[in-house]
Design a protein around this motif. Structure first.
Motif, PDB file in Angstrom:
ATOM      1  N   GLU A   1       0.764  -1.271   0.095  1.00 10.44           N
ATOM      2  CA  GLU A   1      -0.099  -0.010  -0.085  1.00 10.44           C
ATOM      3  C   GLU A   1       0.919   1.461  -0.026  1.00 10.44           C
TER       4      GLU A   1
ATOM      5  N   ILE B   1     -12.367   9.053  -1.434  1.00  8.53           N
ATOM      6  CA  ILE B   1     -13.847   9.581  -1.514  1.00  8.53           C
ATOM      7  C   ILE B   1     -14.610   8.347  -1.702  1.00  8.53           C
TER       8      ILE B   1
ATOM      9  N   SER C   1     -20.785   6.362   0.653  1.00  9.17           N
ATOM     10  CA  SER C   1     -21.826   5.812   0.996  1.00  9.17           C
ATOM     11  C   SER C   1     -21.972   4.489   0.497  1.00  9.17           C
TER      12      SER C   1
ATOM     13  N   ARG D   1     -14.080   7.550   5.167  1.00  9.62           N
ATOM     14  CA  ARG D   1     -13.479   6.271   4.391  1.00  9.62           C
ATOM     15  C   ARG D   1     -12.127   6.136   4.964  1.00  9.62           C
TER      16      ARG D   1
ATOM     17  N   VAL E   1       4.223   0.313  -5.552  1.00 10.84           N
ATOM     18  CA  VAL E   1       4.483  -0.567  -6.852  1.00 10.84           C
ATOM     19  C   VAL E   1       4.798   0.284  -7.779  1.00 10.84           C
TER      20      VAL E   1
ATOM     21  N   ASN F   1     -11.731  -0.156  -8.261  1.00 11.99           N
ATOM     22  CA  ASN F   1     -11.659   1.055  -9.406  1.00 11.99           C
ATOM     23  C   ASN F   1     -10.448   0.978 -10.206  1.00 11.99           C
TER      24      ASN F   1
ATOM     25  N   VAL G   1     -17.969   1.265  -4.038  1.00 11.19           N
ATOM     26  CA  VAL G   1     -17.169   0.339  -2.990  1.00 11.19           C
ATOM     27  C   VAL G   1     -17.833  -1.127  -3.060  1.00 11.19           C
TER      28      VAL G   1
HETATM   29  P1  FAD Z   1      -9.437   2.585  -3.264  1.00 10.61           P
HETATM   30  O1  FAD Z   1     -10.199   2.609  -2.102  1.00 10.61           O
HETATM   31  O2  FAD Z   1      -8.985   3.751  -4.017  1.00 10.61           O
HETATM   32  O3  FAD Z   1      -7.995   1.954  -2.890  1.00 10.61           O
HETATM   33  C1  FAD Z   1      -6.515   1.887  -3.543  1.00 10.61           C
HETATM   34  C2  FAD Z   1      -5.529   1.814  -2.717  1.00 10.61           C
HETATM   35  O4  FAD Z   1      -4.478   1.560  -3.541  1.00 10.61           O
HETATM   36  C3  FAD Z   1      -5.164   3.338  -2.186  1.00 10.61           C
HETATM   37  O5  FAD Z   1      -5.018   3.071  -0.746  1.00 10.61           O
HETATM   38  C4  FAD Z   1      -4.003   3.832  -2.616  1.00 10.61           C
HETATM   39  O6  FAD Z   1      -2.955   4.255  -1.934  1.00 10.61           O
HETATM   40  C5  FAD Z   1      -3.189   2.354  -3.210  1.00 10.61           C
HETATM   41  N1  FAD Z   1      -2.575   2.756  -4.229  1.00 10.61           N
HETATM   42  C6  FAD Z   1      -2.620   3.359  -5.398  1.00 10.61           C
HETATM   43  N2  FAD Z   1      -1.270   3.177  -6.277  1.00 10.61           N
HETATM   44  C7  FAD Z   1      -0.472   2.288  -5.568  1.00 10.61           C
HETATM   45  C8  FAD Z   1       0.769   1.673  -5.891  1.00 10.61           C
HETATM   46  N3  FAD Z   1       1.256   2.247  -6.942  1.00 10.61           N
HETATM   47  N4  FAD Z   1       1.413   1.026  -5.137  1.00 10.61           N
HETATM   48  C9  FAD Z   1       0.691   0.593  -4.008  1.00 10.61           C
HETATM   49  N5  FAD Z   1      -0.545   1.077  -3.647  1.00 10.61           N
HETATM   50  C10 FAD Z   1      -1.073   1.931  -4.576  1.00 10.61           C
HETATM   51  N6  FAD Z   1     -18.056   4.705  -4.155  1.00 10.61           N
HETATM   52  C11 FAD Z   1     -19.121   4.489  -3.311  1.00 10.61           C
HETATM   53  O7  FAD Z   1     -19.327   3.319  -3.060  1.00 10.61           O
HETATM   54  N7  FAD Z   1     -19.944   5.438  -2.841  1.00 10.61           N
HETATM   55  C12 FAD Z   1     -19.809   6.640  -3.063  1.00 10.61           C
HETATM   56  O8  FAD Z   1     -20.573   7.383  -2.283  1.00 10.61           O
HETATM   57  C13 FAD Z   1     -18.862   7.182  -4.060  1.00 10.61           C
HETATM   58  N8  FAD Z   1     -18.889   8.245  -4.194  1.00 10.61           N
HETATM   59  C14 FAD Z   1     -17.715   8.660  -5.137  1.00 10.61           C
HETATM   60  C15 FAD Z   1     -17.650   9.993  -5.261  1.00 10.61           C
HETATM   61  C16 FAD Z   1     -16.523  10.492  -6.333  1.00 10.61           C
HETATM   62  C17 FAD Z   1     -16.763  11.953  -6.774  1.00 10.61           C
HETATM   63  C18 FAD Z   1     -15.878   9.448  -6.732  1.00 10.61           C
HETATM   64  C19 FAD Z   1     -14.733   9.973  -7.845  1.00 10.61           C
HETATM   65  C20 FAD Z   1     -15.945   8.368  -6.488  1.00 10.61           C
HETATM   66  C21 FAD Z   1     -16.883   7.843  -5.635  1.00 10.61           C
HETATM   67  N9  FAD Z   1     -16.911   6.506  -5.373  1.00 10.61           N
HETATM   68  C22 FAD Z   1     -18.045   5.977  -4.423  1.00 10.61           C
HETATM   69  C23 FAD Z   1     -16.132   5.263  -5.794  1.00 10.61           C
HETATM   70  C24 FAD Z   1     -14.757   4.718  -4.750  1.00 10.61           C
HETATM   71  O9  FAD Z   1     -14.150   6.065  -4.455  1.00 10.61           O
HETATM   72  C25 FAD Z   1     -14.220   3.778  -5.179  1.00 10.61           C
HETATM   73  O10 FAD Z   1     -15.003   2.889  -6.154  1.00 10.61           O
HETATM   74  C26 FAD Z   1     -13.733   3.010  -4.135  1.00 10.61           C
HETATM   75  O11 FAD Z   1     -12.806   3.599  -3.345  1.00 10.61           O
HETATM   76  C27 FAD Z   1     -12.935   1.862  -4.663  1.00 10.61           C
HETATM   77  O12 FAD Z   1     -12.246   0.924  -3.906  1.00 10.61           O
HETATM   78  P2  FAD Z   1     -10.961   0.486  -4.215  1.00 10.61           P
HETATM   79  O13 FAD Z   1     -10.580  -0.656  -3.233  1.00 10.61           O
HETATM   80  O14 FAD Z   1     -10.860  -0.120  -5.575  1.00 10.61           O
HETATM   81  O15 FAD Z   1      -9.627   1.366  -4.317  1.00 10.61           O
END
Ligand code: FAD
Length: 414
Positions: free
Chosen positions: A35, A44, A47, A105, A129, A294, A307
């Motif tokens: 991480e 962000i 919800s 979050r 990474v 994402n 999420v």
């Molecule tokens: P993340 O939670 O983003 O975690 C990814 C992790 O990877 C991070 O901690 C980051 O530091 C790490 N990382 C990145 N690059 C590297 C690297 N090179 N090496 C090691 N680690 C790395 N979703 C909802 O469900 N409800 C909502 O209300 C909502 N509102 C949103 C509003 C906006 C404006 C936007 C843009 C998105 C919203 N989303 C919402 C979507 C939500 O933000 C994501 O879908 C969710 O956070 C994805 O989770 P994840 O585990 O895929 O990634």
């Protein structure tokens, strides 16, 4: 640092990476999570949808979340002009969880990350990474850079890329493709609400449709803070001048419903802007890797699906990898891409039809049709694989058809 060899390398400790690593740990597969940030860190996406509770339960991460007493989200309210459309997750077509949470979050993700560490998952925070190479068997060698600038390598049989907007493998392997959705952007911050309205009004999550394509989210947390954010076409967000705070203050004036409640509150941080947030990829997996959360697809925040897709895909990828490492045959095209895209496509219809106005017609049409409402409510709760729901099975056709019937009714009425 010494080089490391594991079965599965997981990039990112967000919800997607945490559920994946927890599933692997429970099933005796060795993994390492790398991480980039130090937790707690802001992200962000506050919800949640009831469906993701299934994933936390299945991976043994529900109890630690329950202890946090996050604000309960038992439904969602949509406002337009003077019409209110309330969805109640206990009244939905598909059986399943009838609540979830509204979460800051930083705290939510930190809770998950601490729990996987407690379970014995090897997590390195502050490690980024920077490069990945695959051999002809799909085995990878990943270069990781520590905060101090040191480098080491991780050899893995599989990579789960859960790097969110870091989009590590899409960038390194040229997997990005343009999203088919309109270019939308968002501006958001948190406020401390010293005088919240009494009762449910103070804690209710609301989507206030201030113009057909522009809406404001209001997401109260149990810690007394509230997340607020505007979403709309990129040119709309860009049309406001000044600092991000000045832009957001100005935008708040468009919300008749919330302006008085929010206008005098200080922003807890300078509002962030994310431009053109929708993301897509050419493929969700390849030899030796799967993209989850994402890092794969992101549609739009309007139905809070991010999420839930992150956890759905994280658990799914971990299950398929476990099968494969145990010598079973896995059809990644059908069991991963086919499955995930089925759900993504349902939500893509709802997002597209929200911005065409068809879905808003259904939400704000009066009188409401209780059967249609329960079927749409199941979709908004994240149960988008239930083909007994006509609004899942025929999503593409049905939303358009019902909107057309409403148009015809309206024409007859005038
Ligand atoms: P993340 O939670 O983003 O975690 C990814 C992790 O990877 C991070 O901690 C980051 O530091 C790490 N990382 C990145 N690059 C590297 C690297 N090179 N090496 C090691 N680690 C790395 N979703 C909802 O469900 N409800 C909502 O209300 C909502 N509102 C949103 C509003 C906006 C404006 C936007 C843009 C998105 C919203 N989303 C919402 C979507 C939500 O933000 C994501 O879908 C969710 O956070 C994805 O989770 P994840 O585990 O895929 O990634």
């Amino acid at each position: 640092m010494n080089d490391i060899a594991v079965d599965v390398l997981i990039i990112g400790a967000g919800p997607s990476g945490c559920v994946a690593s927890s599933y692997l740990k429970n099933n005796g597969i060795s993994s390492k999570v790398v991480e980039k940030s130090k937790f707690p860190r802001f992200v962000i996406g506050e919800s949640l949808l009831p469906r993701c509770m299934d994933h936390f339960e299945e991976t043994g991460l529900l109890d630690c979340l329950m202890e946090q007493q996050f604000e309960i989200k038992a439904g969602a309210r949509f406002l337009k002009d003077d019409i209110v459309c309330n969805f109640d997750f206990s009244k939905k077509h598909t059986p399943g969880w009838d609540y979830t949470w509204q979460v800051p979050r930083a705290d939510f993700d930190h809770t998950l990350a601490k729990e996987i560490v407690k379970k014995g998952v090897d997590v390195s925070f502050g490690h980024e990474v920077t490069a990945v190479e695959f051999d002809e068997n799909g085995h990878s060698t990943t270069t990781v850079k520590t905060e101090e600038g040191n480098e080491y390598k991780i050899r893995a049989k599989f990579i789960i890329d859960s790097s969110g907007y870091g989009r590590v493998l899409p960038r390194l392997l040229d997997l990005d493709k343009p999203s088919t959705l309109e270019a939308n952007s968002a501006i958001y911050t948190h406020v401390k609400e010293t005088e919240r309205p009494e009762g449910v009004e103070g804690t209710l999550i609301t989507f206030d449709v201030v113009k057909d394509e522009v809406w404001l989210w209001v997401i109260p947390f149990s810690n007394g803070n509230t997340s607020i954010g505007f979403v709309g076409p990129t040119e709309f967000i860009e049309s406001f001048k000044g600092t991000n705070s000045e832009k957001l203050k100005e935008m708040l004036k468009i919300s008749d419903y919330y302006y008085d409640r929010l206008k005098d509150l200080d922003f807890l941080f300078e509002p962030h802007i994310i431009k053109n947030y929708s993301k897509a990829v050419k493929q969700l997996y390849g030899k030796g890797y799967a993209l989850t959360g994402n890092s794969a697809e992101f549609l739009d925040p309007v139905f809070s699906s991010g999420v839930t897709f992150a956890t759905e895909s994280g658990v799914k990828a971990a299950k398929l990898i476990t099968k494969e490492l145990n010598g079973e045959k896995v059809d990644w095209e059908q069991d991963y891409t086919g499955y995930i895209m089925k759900g993504v496509d349902v939500f893509r219809t709802y997002v597209s039809e929200w911005y065409t106005g068809n879905l808003q017609k259904i939400f704000f049409h009066r009188p409401e049709n209780p059967v249609i409402k329960e079927q749409i409510c199941a979709v908004l709760a994240g149960y988008v694989w239930d083909e007994t729901n006509p609004f899942v099975k025929n999503h593409n056709r049905l939303v358009k058809t019902v909107a057309k019937v409403i148009d015809m009714e309206n024409e007859r009425a005038y």
